[in-house]
Design an enzyme around this catalytic site. Sequence first.
Site, short mmCIF file in Angstrom:
data_model
loop_
_atom_site.label_atom_id
_atom_site.label_comp_id
_atom_site.label_asym_id
_atom_site.label_seq_id
_atom_site.Cartn_x
_atom_site.Cartn_y
_atom_site.Cartn_z
N HIS A 447 -5.63 69.32 99.39
CA HIS A 447 -6.78 68.91 100.19
C HIS A 447 -6.67 69.45 101.62
O HIS A 447 -6.91 68.73 102.58
CB HIS A 447 -6.89 67.39 100.21
CG HIS A 447 -7.18 66.80 98.86
ND1 HIS A 447 -7.04 65.46 98.57
CD2 HIS A 447 -7.61 67.38 97.71
CE1 HIS A 447 -7.37 65.24 97.30
NE2 HIS A 447 -7.71 66.39 96.76
C1 LIG Z 1 -5.71 72.77 92.22
C2 LIG Z 1 -6.70 71.99 93.00
C3 LIG Z 1 -7.07 70.73 92.57
C4 LIG Z 1 -8.00 69.99 93.29
N1 LIG Z 1 -8.48 68.84 92.77
C5 LIG Z 1 -9.51 68.21 93.37
C6 LIG Z 1 -10.17 67.12 92.76
O1 LIG Z 1 -9.84 66.72 91.64
N2 LIG Z 1 -11.19 66.52 93.42
C7 LIG Z 1 -11.58 66.93 94.66
O2 LIG Z 1 -12.49 66.33 95.23
N3 LIG Z 1 -10.98 67.99 95.26
C8 LIG Z 1 -10.00 68.66 94.62
N4 LIG Z 1 -9.45 69.77 95.19
C9 LIG Z 1 -9.92 70.18 96.51
C10 LIG Z 1 -11.32 70.81 96.48
O3 LIG Z 1 -11.52 71.52 95.29
C11 LIG Z 1 -11.46 71.72 97.71
O4 LIG Z 1 -11.28 70.95 98.89
C12 LIG Z 1 -12.80 72.39 97.79
O5 LIG Z 1 -13.13 73.04 96.60
C13 LIG Z 1 -12.77 73.39 98.94
O6 LIG Z 1 -14.02 74.03 99.04
P1 LIG Z 1 -14.20 75.26 100.04
O7 LIG Z 1 -15.61 75.69 99.91
O8 LIG Z 1 -13.68 74.87 101.36
O9 LIG Z 1 -13.21 76.39 99.50
P2 LIG Z 1 -13.09 77.07 98.08
O10 LIG Z 1 -13.81 76.30 97.05
O11 LIG Z 1 -11.64 77.32 97.87
O12 LIG Z 1 -13.87 78.44 98.24
C14 LIG Z 1 -13.43 79.52 99.04
C15 LIG Z 1 -13.88 80.80 98.34
O13 LIG Z 1 -13.71 81.89 99.25
C16 LIG Z 1 -13.18 82.99 98.54
N5 LIG Z 1 -12.48 83.85 99.50
C17 LIG Z 1 -11.43 83.51 100.28
N6 LIG Z 1 -11.05 84.57 101.03
C18 LIG Z 1 -11.88 85.60 100.71
C19 LIG Z 1 -11.97 86.95 101.13
N7 LIG Z 1 -11.13 87.48 102.04
N8 LIG Z 1 -12.94 87.74 100.59
C20 LIG Z 1 -13.82 87.21 99.68
N9 LIG Z 1 -13.76 85.94 99.23
C21 LIG Z 1 -12.80 85.14 99.74
C22 LIG Z 1 -12.25 82.34 97.54
O14 LIG Z 1 -11.93 83.20 96.47
C23 LIG Z 1 -13.05 81.13 97.11
O15 LIG Z 1 -13.89 81.39 96.03
C24 LIG Z 1 -8.53 70.52 94.49
C25 LIG Z 1 -8.16 71.80 94.94
C26 LIG Z 1 -7.27 72.54 94.18
C27 LIG Z 1 -6.91 73.92 94.65
#
Ligand SMILES: Cc1cc2nc3c(=O)[nH]c(=O)nc-3n(C[C@H](O)[C@H](O)[C@H](O)COP(=O)(O)OP(=O)(O)OC[C@H]3O[C@@H](n4cnc5c(N)ncnc54)[C@H](O)[C@@H]3O)c2cc1C
Length: 509
Positions: A447
């Site tokens: 998280h």
């Molecule tokens: C293993 C795991 C289990 C989890 N379990 C839960 C759960 O059960 N419940 C819950 O509420 N939360 C959970 N979380 C946390 C939650 O999923 C994340 O907090 C949330 O998805 C983050 O969203 P985000 O949009 O910030 O980033 P992300 O969803 O990680 O999206 C970022 C995106 O940017 C892309 N990216 C990054 N750098 C680049 C680049 N240089 N060029 C192009 N693309 C790029 C990545 O590939 C990714 O697709 C979990 C996370 C993980 C990793």
Amino acid sequence: MSRWDYVIVGAGSAGCVLADRLSADGTAQVLLIEAGTGTPETRPEVQVPILFPRLFGGDLDWNFATVPQRGLADRAIPIPRGKAVGGSSVINAQLWTRGHRADYDAWAETGLDGWSHDDLQPYFERAEQRISLTGLRHPLPVTPAFVNACAHLGYAPAAEVQEGYALARATHRDGLRHSSADAYLAPARKRPNLTVRADTFVRRVVFEGTRAVGIEVEGDSGTETIRAEREVILAAGSVGSPHLLLLSGVGPAGELSRHGVPLVQDVPSVGRDLTDHLLVPLAFEAEGFWSPGANASSEQIAQYLRDRHGAMDSIISEALLFLRTRDELEAPDIEVVHLVVPLGEHQRPAAHGLALGVILLRPRSRGTITLRSADPHDAPLIDPGYLSDEAGDDLATLVAGVRSAQQVLRQPEFAQWMGKPLTDGALSEEIDDITAYIRTTGGSIHHLVSTCRMGADEHSVVDPNFAVRGLTGLRVVDASTMPSIVRAHTHAPVTMLAERAADVFLQQR
Ligand SMILES: Cc1cc2nc3c(=O)[nH]c(=O)nc-3n(C[C@H](O)[C@H](O)[C@H](O)COP(=O)(O)OP(=O)(O)OC[C@H]3O[C@@H](n4cnc5c(N)ncnc54)[C@H](O)[C@@H]3O)c2cc1C
């Protein structure tokens, strides 16, 4: 040449929401760029709920790790992050939790007007109209036993307020994972003004003076610059977004100069304020039940995909308990998550078992994301600084949390399902043993937040409109912009944040 109004970097929990909302009325040309694959749903491990641990370390995972953590016996902790259209919502554990009233009211108290709990509920409700949520269809018998044990100890069922025990809610539709890409992008993809480019790695943001005018990407045809007429929006996550800012010359001047990155804007707090939930797994062999999915064969998986029936729809975390370790606290400081698979590294690994994960909900320790080098392909240094707070409050709270979880473990109706501990000391009541256990088994529950912190104060990275301070044409919207960590698993709060950001952007057009 194509012309884009909004260029969004990262198709994760936040990026999918933004791409949908900003393209909805057809007036803006929107490009969503993603480094990972565009078709993760073709993998059974993505679709079948119980199988997500098999995705860790694979090609849908950035597969990061922390620097060795002094507070955790110098261990480097794995940090999986989703790398696909759908982002971490494609590999996550599928729990949906909104958080506690106190989390959001605390944001408003820092001067973020309009960010109180009550202000934000409509954005959660909007998200829940898109993301399909279901309860557990086939909880294992050990799960009602956990709930009964909590009730016998005097905990109340969690209702309006997130305190007490509750069965899990999962981001599922028809027994399969329902990712942000399924919920937001799939319906929007046919719009002519929305383009999704997968398998495209973003190297940096391109500036003219202090205005962001586009991004530099690597795709099938080499390196190219893509211009954004209106705005570049970083939604690359808590590791990716600060990393991209640093690579682009936006961050602490000293750090950038050490790595030879030309300075665009000195923003000292980029990559600072990293906060994560630490989880300590109290894990045991199974007694009288099988952990679902542990050894599932390809035939069993294919069968599940056909009839969507059976225990493989478990998300491993089947029930939760939010508790206060001290009566005088205004809200829970510990979550105990009931796992029907013994996740974690243990002295005696077992395929079948159970675990109670003790989660520190409001850590005081802070960490950093910093450059390893100026090469965009070098992962940044991730240092969450677990258990590094000077007063030692985080460790003290976790010790109390472990003791609370041990009380649940000792309730006879729950204890009957437990075999031997998988790591020595899981049931010890001695403070030194518990401390050693925390340091040698603790790990991330993934998280990570606040590395591009939003705030009303000038030290924050983005202002309350998600704009990077001192620059124009550049916003950040994802877990990195969370003002502080919430008492929740972060997917729902990030989705809410992106819903709200889309409103802000549309109002400001
Ligand atoms: C293993 C795991 C289990 C989890 N379990 C839960 C759960 O059960 N419940 C819950 O509420 N939360 C959970 N979380 C946390 C939650 O999923 C994340 O907090 C949330 O998805 C983050 O969203 P985000 O949009 O910030 O980033 P992300 O969803 O990680 O999206 C970022 C995106 O940017 C892309 N990216 C990054 N750098 C680049 C680049 N240089 N060029 C192009 N693309 C790029 C990545 O590939 C990714 O697709 C979990 C996370 C993980 C990793």
